[in-house]
Design an enzyme around this catalytic site. Structure first.
Site, PDB file in Angstrom:
ATOM      1  N   ARG A   1      -3.340  -3.178   9.499  1.00  0.00           N
ATOM      2  CA  ARG A   1      -4.654  -3.302  10.127  1.00  0.00           C
ATOM      3  C   ARG A   1      -4.907  -4.695  10.687  1.00  0.00           C
ATOM      4  NH1 ARG A   1      -5.673  -3.848   4.533  1.00  0.00           N
ATOM      5  NH2 ARG A   1      -7.233  -5.435   3.958  1.00  0.00           N
TER       6      ARG A   1
ATOM      7  N   TYR B   1       0.722  -8.745   4.461  1.00  0.00           N
ATOM      8  CA  TYR B   1       0.927  -8.853   3.018  1.00  0.00           C
ATOM      9  C   TYR B   1       2.280  -9.499   2.710  1.00  0.00           C
ATOM     10  CZ  TYR B   1      -3.160  -6.216   1.421  1.00  0.00           C
ATOM     11  OH  TYR B   1      -4.437  -5.821   1.128  1.00  0.00           O
TER      12      TYR B   1
ATOM     13  N   HIS C   1       0.828  -1.206   0.000  1.00  0.00           N
ATOM     14  CA  HIS C   1       0.000   0.000   0.000  1.00  0.00           C
ATOM     15  C   HIS C   1       0.860   1.253   0.000  1.00  0.00           C
ATOM     16  CE1 HIS C   1      -3.643  -2.368   1.774  1.00  0.00           C
ATOM     17  NE2 HIS C   1      -3.467  -2.578   0.483  1.00  0.00           N
TER      18      HIS C   1
END
Length: 849
Positions: free
Chosen positions: A335, A281, A272
């Site tokens: 998150r 990720y 991101h």
């Protein structure tokens, strides 16, 4: 710009790799054989083989596959109108559609998994139910491009395509015999839904097609190419060429396609664009590329063994420092910190990838990877569950590694290590008995990540929040989702925050994102403005970095408000922004102590502020205790506010303790409370499960309107009361603590460290530093055996040169990194360091005399 074959060869060679995708078109027979092998490899990875599944170690995995398939079939039997599975209405909820496709895959998997009862495995009737389900979903809820693509882009471009592609691979014979048109129908639709690409293919210039997302998309396309039959090899080769870009080390000064997502030279991983994401990720990327290497074996489409050294480097330098006794550290999970899966579960995913990578590696690398698997097993407080592995074959490999007496358990990192992940503004410091992880942020790196109703109260997670993991404890009792559930977001360990109440995105706007498509910034669910101001805002100060000297380190950060506050004049009137408190902070990472200095602690608009020295949680019934001494020498008598010299918190149930030495700190408030809160407070999708914890808070309060304050204290892991009392006589000395200069020394190890934050000359303890800079100096030995080692780094990432003067007698250079020059100067020895384009890397020099 398209990445050409020649460009890719050059780039990979520069990173020590060879291109792995052969050029030229194979003959028809070889191409067909390669496609067939690729499909067979994929089935073996997903479903296992007759040999692997006959092993007793795979029994739990097979039982899980069978149990899931039967539950899904039962749900199909009970489906109502507008449902393929009971309780999963379709037509407006993209997550439900994605789940429906996942459940079809899970049923298909059972039909191809050897060792499962015959009413599932090999069942033509069950396989046809899955094929019929695929057809039904396409006709009613997926195939119409004008009504699809609502909700989360990920489901349409990655998630659904992943489930469909794997299902079609598992049922390739059934589809070929009874619905031969289904593959082409789905491939055309999946291409059409790749709307962030170009002409139904990957776009390497798209911000959506990077890192882990790119690996997922391209792996899907590899499988689709194998399914398409004749001519599919072109799709496979194109997808593999695109995927190879994720193996390239990111050079922040020469970005390819403008992409900042991926692995950096210092082991950092971003997704991101600006989120430190190794633990979520990053592990997804690791898993995907290792799986791809496995399915490519013997196909002729690629020579994946050439990529194994690169992936080994990711594990050694990117993952291993962030895994402590089988637990993934919070600072690299974005998150995902608010999800109920624990750090032990995260590491289980990594372990499967390491197990499979070891089977692809050779020699010392293979041995090191196997030893690391054993090390995690030996040190983790929670047993890893191989039944959660993707592949039964991996379960067997894992069992074989654990049973191999010739492989000793061994970490991939030394027991003592300090790591500056400056490319992602994170710091990790490890010693036998503990690990310390620090989350910084800057104008380069996001303060936090919020998205999709996950991590609802993240505001201060990148403002110097730190996590002290103590050896031997169950980390689920200390950290994980329950830490964020029971600790106030303003009171995370290490954080300086204004005294105010903030509201989450869902509370502010009534949905998981801010919606204002009519504004010039076009706020929609996945727009660039949503990313910049809502999902993962960056800070607005560039000073965040640190130096490493051997096993010691320092880190520094200037706290700032985020991008939304800075750009508030550009934002809609109903968009809520928050101003941060002010602080300049340093962390000095030693053997037995972590020294923390903070200066300029306050607020520009006069609000009260609170700095949290530490916040710790324990099970409510754990036997915890607090002891301490006041600055005047009297014993501390209990919770409340006091002028403390030191404090000790012990958990006899876990066998852990931590001490706090207050070197130069105002009165400290100590609280030990019992807190109960629902996990849904931090993530809307979490079960409404109440969590109760015993919560320790050690804080320093600043009154509204007070002048900026300064603090100096040390965290002492595993401290005894005797060790804490001994700090009255050293060895720590605070040399400077201001917004310009922070410095300390440790007499026991001969170390002096300084962080300078402003331009100009800064003098401290025989050092003259042209700031801003981070500097560590260590002096060892005496007389003719005296050695002085120096480490220098640029915490701003934009200086061309840093100059340091060591006052006193002139020293002789013994060894120096490239870019370091030593010369004589009036009053001492001058060290010039070329830091241009070093991106925070430390430069070292050893001197004698």
């Amino acid at each position: 710009m398209e990445i050409t074959r020649r460009c890719l060869l050059s780039a990979l060679s520069a990173a020590g790799l060879l291109a792995v995708v052969p050029t030229g078109r194979a003959d028809a027979a070889a191409a067909a054989e390669g496609r067939a092998r690729l499909l067979a490899n994929t089935v073996a990875v997903l479903a296992g083989t007759a040999d692997s599944n006959a092993r007793p170690e795979t029994a739990a995995k097979l039982a899980a596959v069978e149990r899931t398939a039967r539950a899904n079939l039962k749900a199909m039997d009970g489906a109502g109108e507008g449902e393929l599975f009971a309780g999963l209405p379709l037509g407006t909820d993209d997550a439900n559609l994605n789940t429906a496709y996942r459940r079809l895959y899970e049923i298909a998997l059972a039909t191809r998994t050897p060792g499962i009862p015959a009413d599932l495995h090999g069942s033509t009737a069950v396989r046809r139910r899955v094929v019929d389900g695929l057809t039904w979903l396409h006709e009613r809820y997926y195939g119409d491009q004008s009504t699809g693509y609502y909700g989360n882009w990920f489901h349409w471009e990655i998630g659904i395509s992943q489930h469909v592609s794997k299902t079609l691979v598992l049922l390739a014979d059934e589809v070929r015999a009874h619905r031969p048109e289904l593959v082409r129908t789905y491939v055309d639709s999946m291409d059409a839904y790749l709307r962030n690409g170009t002409d139904g293919d990957v776009d390497l210039d798209s911000r959506f097609h990077t890192g882990a997302n790119l690996a997922d998309i391209t792996t899907n396309r590899v499988l689709q190419g194998a399914l398409l039959g004749e001519g599919g090899e072109a799709r496979i080769r194109k997808a593999l060429t695109d995927q190879l870009t994720v193996f390239l080390t990111i050079d922040p000064y020469r970005l390819r396609h403008g992409v900042t997502d991926g692995y950096y030279a210092d082991g950092s991983f971003l997704q991101h664009a600006s989120v430190a994401y190794t633990g979520s990720y990053g592990k997804g990327l690791l898993t995907r590329v290792v799986q791809t290497l496995k399915i490519l074996e013997g196909t002729g489409f690629a020579h994946g063994e050439e990529l194994v050294p690169t992936v080994y480097g990711w594990v050694k330098d990117g993952f291993a420092p962030l895994i402590f006794e089988g637990w993934m550290m919070e600072v690299v999970k974005g998150r995902a910190v608010a999800r109920p899966d624990s750090g032990y579960t995260d590491v289980g995913v990594v372990v499967e990838a390491v197990v499979d990578l070891a089977s692809l590696a050779a020699g010392d690398r293979a041995t090191a990877l196997k030893s690391y698997v054993k090390h995690i097993r030996a040190t983790s407080r929670t047993a890893l569950d191989p039944a959660r592995f993707v592949s039964p074959v991996s379960v067997v490999r894992y069992a074989d590694i654990l049973g191999d007496a010739s492989v000793p358990p061994a970490d991939l990192n030394p027991a003592e290590r300090s790591v500056a992940f400056n490319a992602m503004d994170k710091t990790v410091h490890r010693r036998p008995g503990y690990a310390f992880a620090l989350a910084r942020s800057s104008e380069r790196i996001s303060k936090y990540e919020y998205m999709n109703g996950e991590n609802l109260m993240p505001w201060f997670q990148g403002d110097g929040a730190y996590y002290l993991y103590l050896s031997g404890q169950d980390q689920t009792q200390a950290y994980g989702v329950d830490y964020y559930t029971t600790i106030p977001p303003y009171g995370l360990a290490g954080v300086t925050a204004p005294v105010e109440q903030r509201r989450s995105v869902t509370e502010l706007y009534g949905k998981a994102y801010y919606d204002n498509p009519g504004h010039p910034l076009n706020f929609t669910s996945s727009s660039a403005s949503q990313n910049k101001y809502v999902y993962f805002p960056r800070g607005t100060n560039g000073h965040s970095g640190g130096a490493v000297l051997g096993t010691y380190g320092t880190a520094a950060m200037v706290q700032s408000s985020d991008a939304a506050h800075h750009d508030r004049a550009l934002l809609p009137d109903d968009f809520v922004v928050y101003r941060n408190a002010t602080a300049t902070k340093s962390w000095f990472l030693l053997d037995d102590e972590i020294v923390v200095l903070a200066a300029g602690v306050g607020d520009t608009v006069g609000r009260a502020v609170t700095t949290t020295v530490d916040a710790r949680t324990a099970a409510p019934d754990d036997r915890t205790s607090l002891t301490g001494t006041l600055r005047d020498g009297r014993a501390w008598t209990g919770p409340g506010t006091a002028d403390l010299r030191w404090l000790r918190y012990a958990n006899a149930t876990q066998g852990t303790a931590i001490g706090y030495v207050f070197l130069d700190t105002p009165q400290v408030r100590v609280a030990l409370d019992r807190v109960t809160r629902s996990r849904r407070a931090v993530r809307t999708a979490n079960p409404d499960t109440p969590v109760t914890r015993s919560v320790l808070g050690v804080t320093v309060d600043g009154a509204a309107g007070a002048r900026p304050a300064r603090l100096a204290y040390a965290l002492v892991p595993n401290a005894t009361e005797e060790r804490l009392r001994a700090h009255r006589h050293g060895p720590l000395t605070v040399l400077a603590n201001s917004p310009r200069l922070q410095a300390m020394s440790h007499s026991g190890i001969g170390l002096t460290a300084a962080n300078t934050f402003t331009r100009g000359t800064h003098d401290t303890a025989g050092l003259r530093i042209e700031g801003p800079a981070s500097v560590i100096v260590r002096r060892q030995g005496r007389h003719d055996k005296a050695r002085t080692t120096v480490a220098v780094s640029d915490p701003t990432m934009n200086r061309d040169r840093i100059t340091v003067l060591l006052r006193g007698r002139r020293l002789r250079e013994l060894a120096a990194d490239s870019g370091v020059r030593v010369s004589r100067a009036p009053g001492g020895t001058r060290i010039d360091v070329d830091t241009r384009h070093a991106y925070g890397r430390s430069f070292t020099v050893t001197l004698s005399g």
